[in-house]
Write a protein that holds these residues in place. Structure first.
Motif, PDB file in Angstrom:
ATOM      1  N   GLU A  34       0.828  -1.204   0.000  1.00  0.00           N
ATOM      2  CA  GLU A  34       0.000   0.000   0.000  1.00  0.00           C
ATOM      3  C   GLU A  34       0.863   1.255   0.000  1.00  0.00           C
ATOM      4  OE1 GLU A  34      -3.742   2.043   2.367  1.00  0.00           O
ATOM      5  OE2 GLU A  34      -2.923   0.153   3.098  1.00  0.00           O
ATOM      6  N   ALA A  35       1.917   1.270   0.798  1.00  0.00           N
ATOM      7  CA  ALA A  35       2.819   2.422   0.844  1.00  0.00           C
ATOM      8  C   ALA A  35       3.466   2.652  -0.520  1.00  0.00           C
ATOM      9  CB  ALA A  35       3.885   2.218   1.914  1.00  0.00           C
ATOM     10  N   SER A  36       3.824   1.590  -1.183  1.00  0.00           N
ATOM     11  CA  SER A  36       4.420   1.707  -2.502  1.00  0.00           C
ATOM     12  C   SER A  36       3.431   2.314  -3.499  1.00  0.00           C
ATOM     13  CB  SER A  36       4.874   0.331  -2.990  1.00  0.00           C
ATOM     14  OG  SER A  36       5.405   0.418  -4.284  1.00  0.00           O
ATOM     15  N   LYS A  37       2.185   1.867  -3.444  1.00  0.00           N
ATOM     16  CA  LYS A  37       1.153   2.406  -4.329  1.00  0.00           C
ATOM     17  C   LYS A  37       0.922   3.893  -4.089  1.00  0.00           C
ATOM     18  CE  LYS A  37      -1.438  -1.870  -4.946  1.00  0.00           C
ATOM     19  NZ  LYS A  37      -2.697  -2.575  -4.620  1.00  0.00           N
ATOM     20  N   LEU A  38       1.050   4.305  -2.828  1.00  0.00           N
ATOM     21  CA  LEU A  38       0.846   5.712  -2.475  1.00  0.00           C
ATOM     22  C   LEU A  38       2.130   6.531  -2.623  1.00  0.00           C
ATOM     23  CD1 LEU A  38      -1.378   5.203   0.692  1.00  0.00           C
ATOM     24  CD2 LEU A  38      -2.118   5.994  -1.562  1.00  0.00           C
ATOM     25  N   GLN A  39       3.189   5.894  -3.077  1.00  0.00           N
ATOM     26  CA  GLN A  39       4.492   6.516  -3.272  1.00  0.00           C
ATOM     27  C   GLN A  39       5.063   7.109  -1.985  1.00  0.00           C
ATOM     28  OE1 GLN A  39       3.898   9.213  -6.566  1.00  0.00           O
ATOM     29  NE2 GLN A  39       3.804   7.537  -8.032  1.00  0.00           N
ATOM     30  N   PHE A  45       4.401   9.509   7.897  1.00  0.00           N
ATOM     31  CA  PHE A  45       3.521   9.811   6.770  1.00  0.00           C
ATOM     32  C   PHE A  45       2.118   9.402   7.191  1.00  0.00           C
ATOM     33  CE2 PHE A  45       1.494   9.595   2.708  1.00  0.00           C
ATOM     34  CZ  PHE A  45       2.213  10.447   1.886  1.00  0.00           C
ATOM     35  N   PHE A  46       1.180  10.318   7.088  1.00  0.00           N
ATOM     36  CA  PHE A  46      -0.186  10.067   7.527  1.00  0.00           C
ATOM     37  C   PHE A  46      -1.136  10.153   6.349  1.00  0.00           C
ATOM     38  CE2 PHE A  46       2.256  12.059  10.880  1.00  0.00           C
ATOM     39  CZ  PHE A  46       2.072  11.183  11.929  1.00  0.00           C
ATOM     40  N   VAL A  47      -2.050   9.196   6.263  1.00  0.00           N
ATOM     41  CA  VAL A  47      -3.095   9.216   5.246  1.00  0.00           C
ATOM     42  C   VAL A  47      -4.418   9.257   5.988  1.00  0.00           C
ATOM     43  CG1 VAL A  47      -4.146   8.001   3.304  1.00  0.00           C
ATOM     44  CG2 VAL A  47      -1.675   7.897   3.638  1.00  0.00           C
ATOM     45  N   ILE A  48      -5.228  10.264   5.664  1.00  0.00           N
ATOM     46  CA  ILE A  48      -6.506  10.458   6.353  1.00  0.00           C
ATOM     47  C   ILE A  48      -7.637  10.205   5.368  1.00  0.00           C
ATOM     48  CG2 ILE A  48      -7.929  12.094   7.631  1.00  0.00           C
ATOM     49  CD1 ILE A  48      -5.198  13.524   8.301  1.00  0.00           C
ATOM     50  N   ASN A  49      -8.494   9.242   5.734  1.00  0.00           N
ATOM     51  CA  ASN A  49      -9.651   8.879   4.915  1.00  0.00           C
ATOM     52  C   ASN A  49      -9.271   8.546   3.478  1.00  0.00           C
ATOM     53  OD1 ASN A  49     -11.417   9.198   7.062  1.00  0.00           O
ATOM     54  ND2 ASN A  49     -11.818  11.328   6.578  1.00  0.00           N
ATOM     55  N   ARG A  50      -8.070   8.045   3.279  1.00  0.00           N
ATOM     56  CA  ARG A  50      -7.562   7.705   1.937  1.00  0.00           C
ATOM     57  C   ARG A  50      -7.714   8.866   0.965  1.00  0.00           C
ATOM     58  NH1 ARG A  50      -5.619   3.213   1.550  1.00  0.00           N
ATOM     59  NH2 ARG A  50      -5.824   2.805  -0.662  1.00  0.00           N
ATOM     60  N   TYR A  52      -6.416  12.491   2.107  1.00  0.00           N
ATOM     61  CA  TYR A  52      -5.414  13.501   2.436  1.00  0.00           C
ATOM     62  C   TYR A  52      -4.130  12.828   2.881  1.00  0.00           C
ATOM     63  CZ  TYR A  52      -9.606  16.371   2.555  1.00  0.00           C
ATOM     64  OH  TYR A  52     -10.780  16.979   2.213  1.00  0.00           O
ATOM     65  N   ALA A  53      -2.998  13.366   2.429  1.00  0.00           N
ATOM     66  CA  ALA A  53      -1.704  12.815   2.809  1.00  0.00           C
ATOM     67  C   ALA A  53      -0.857  13.911   3.424  1.00  0.00           C
ATOM     68  CB  ALA A  53      -1.002  12.236   1.599  1.00  0.00           C
ATOM     69  N   ILE A  54      -0.236  13.578   4.555  1.00  0.00           N
ATOM     70  CA  ILE A  54       0.640  14.527   5.253  1.00  0.00           C
ATOM     71  C   ILE A  54       1.978  13.843   5.456  1.00  0.00           C
ATOM     72  CG2 ILE A  54       0.959  15.918   7.323  1.00  0.00           C
ATOM     73  CD1 ILE A  54      -2.137  15.687   7.703  1.00  0.00           C
ATOM     74  N   SER A  55       3.014  14.438   4.914  1.00  0.00           N
ATOM     75  CA  SER A  55       4.351  13.883   5.023  1.00  0.00           C
ATOM     76  C   SER A  55       5.174  14.720   5.999  1.00  0.00           C
ATOM     77  CB  SER A  55       5.027  13.878   3.654  1.00  0.00           C
ATOM     78  OG  SER A  55       6.325  13.380   3.755  1.00  0.00           O
ATOM     79  N   GLY A  56       5.999  14.068   6.789  1.00  0.00           N
ATOM     80  CA  GLY A  56       6.885  14.778   7.697  1.00  0.00           C
ATOM     81  C   GLY A  56       6.322  14.892   9.106  1.00  0.00           C
ATOM     82  N   GLY A  57       7.177  15.311   9.985  1.00  0.00           N
ATOM     83  CA  GLY A  57       6.814  15.374  11.411  1.00  0.00           C
ATOM     84  C   GLY A  57       6.164  16.669  11.784  1.00  0.00           C
TER      85      GLY A  57
END
Length: 57
Positions: A34-39, A45-50, A52-57
């Protein structure tokens, strides 16, 4: 196990991991795919409700 209990973790689940290093191997592999598919290339790295994506701390 005492520390797991103190932290509020499920003792059965913790014992399963301690006794069998591959207990959750399939879930781990699924997460990698799944992580690979989402690059996703780093953590955190946080994915919200498939949606929104938030990268970093």
């Amino acid at each position: 196990m005492a520390l797991a209990n103190e932290a509020g973790l499920d003792e059965k689940a913790v014992r399963k991991i301690v006794e069998d290093a591959h207990a959750y191997w399939a879930e781990f592999e699924n997460d990698k795919v799944e992580a690979s598919k989402l690059q996703i290339t780093g953590v955190p790295f946080f994915v919200i409700n498939r949606k929104y994506a938030i990268s970093g701390g």
